[in-house]
Design a protein around this motif. Structure first.
Motif, PDB file in Angstrom:
ATOM      1  N   ARG A 281      45.444   9.672 102.980  1.00 55.33           N
ATOM      2  CA  ARG A 281      46.695   9.661 102.215  1.00 55.33           C
ATOM      3  C   ARG A 281      46.481  10.207 100.808  1.00 55.33           C
TER       4      ARG A 281
ATOM      5  N   ILE B   4      58.324  12.317  97.793  1.00 56.61           N
ATOM      6  CA  ILE B   4      57.858  11.908  99.120  1.00 56.61           C
ATOM      7  C   ILE B   4      58.889  10.963  99.717  1.00 56.61           C
ATOM      8  N   SER B   5      58.618  10.487 100.928  1.00 53.86           N
ATOM      9  CA  SER B   5      59.610   9.662 101.628  1.00 53.86           C
ATOM     10  C   SER B   5      59.930   8.381 100.871  1.00 53.86           C
ATOM     11  N   GLU B   6      58.936   7.844 100.119  1.00 52.72           N
ATOM     12  CA  GLU B   6      59.176   6.599  99.380  1.00 52.72           C
ATOM     13  C   GLU B   6      59.887   6.826  98.049  1.00 52.72           C
ATOM     14  N   GLY B   7      59.986   8.068  97.605  1.00 48.63           N
ATOM     15  CA  GLY B   7      60.602   8.362  96.314  1.00 48.63           C
ATOM     16  C   GLY B   7      59.801   9.401  95.556  1.00 48.63           C
ATOM     17  N   THR B   8      59.880   9.367  94.220  1.00 50.73           N
ATOM     18  CA  THR B   8      59.148  10.318  93.383  1.00 50.73           C
ATOM     19  C   THR B   8      57.871   9.673  92.871  1.00 50.73           C
ATOM     20  N   LEU B   9      56.771  10.385  93.054  1.00 53.78           N
ATOM     21  CA  LEU B   9      55.460   9.901  92.631  1.00 53.78           C
ATOM     22  C   LEU B   9      54.892  10.881  91.615  1.00 53.78           C
TER      23      LEU B   9
END
Length: 228
Positions: A33, A157-162
């Motif tokens: 990951r 990404i799928s969870e939000g902005t990183l």
């Protein structure tokens, strides 16, 4: 021109002993990951450099970019760096203490090109500069010269902005030649590297710095500061 130095890492590429603990397996999965996320940040930053390169090539007589290299740090290199700094090899420690997992090296033609690109990157609304170290104005003891920037790169990404750090090294063709050969002589060669060798390499670095300044003056049409 873009040159990639490393490829993707998949779970099956990571050696996991048959008797591995759940923690070891979790670390291996986490490493995959990490690689994916940092490759994503690298793509965003490289794309921006490609846009600049294409703009210079299309609209202007001179491009400050000679070529661009980029890479993701290997798992072995990441682990070695953490251990050298006294940290355990964990996913959290990679995010916390390693800022050059993703790296871009921009090779420029002239000294002024380096600082021009720096000005473009530091005023960009897309990236925030986290750290800057100027080894051109203040070379390392070895003679190494380059301008280093750590920039904060947002990725969706799928969870939000990183947000992840990406290191950008800016150097001239001559600086890159010196750095490549110095690394080869110091770390890759079978010969014993002596204090005398180190001193000679520092002299080479100083000579190359003079050449960089002279080549820039020639490009800008400046008269030499010496008289034959």
């Amino acid at each position: 021109m873009m040159i990639e130095k490393s490829g993707s890492i998949r779970l099956k590429d990571i050696p996991i002993p048959s008797g591995a603990t759940p923690e070891q397996r979790e670390l291996a999965q986490g490493m995959v990951r990490v690689n994916h996320l940092y490759r994503s940040a690298l793509k965003v930053a490289v794309t921006q450099m490609e846009i600049l390169d294409e703009e210079f090539a299309s609209l202007y007589d001179h491009s400050p970019i000679h070529h661009i290299e980029y890479r993701i740090k290997t798992l072995e290199s990441i682990s070695d760096k953490l251990r050298r700094r006294g940290y355990d090899v964990t996913i959290d420690n990679i995010y916390a203490y390693i800022q050059d997992v993703a790296g871009i090296r921009v090779i420029c033609n002239y000294l002024d090109d380096i600082y021009y690109l720096r000005s473009l990157l530091t005023r960009s609304e897309s990236f925030k500069v986290l750290r800057e170290v100027d080894y051109i104005q203040q070379p390392k003891e070895s003679g190494y010269r380059s301008l280093h920037l750590i920039i904060d790169v947002p990725i969706v990404i799928s969870e939000g902005t990183l947000h992840l750090p990406v290191e950008i090294q800016l150097r001239t063709i001559a600086m890159d030649m010196w750095a490549s050969l110095e690394h080869e002589l110091r770390y890759k060669s079978d010969r014993n590297f002596s204090d005398s060798d180190a001193a000679r390499l520092r002299l080479c670095s100083e000579a190359i710095s003079e050449i960089d300044r002279e080549m820039q003056d020639i490009y800008q049409g400046k008269e030499p500061s010496y008289h034959e």
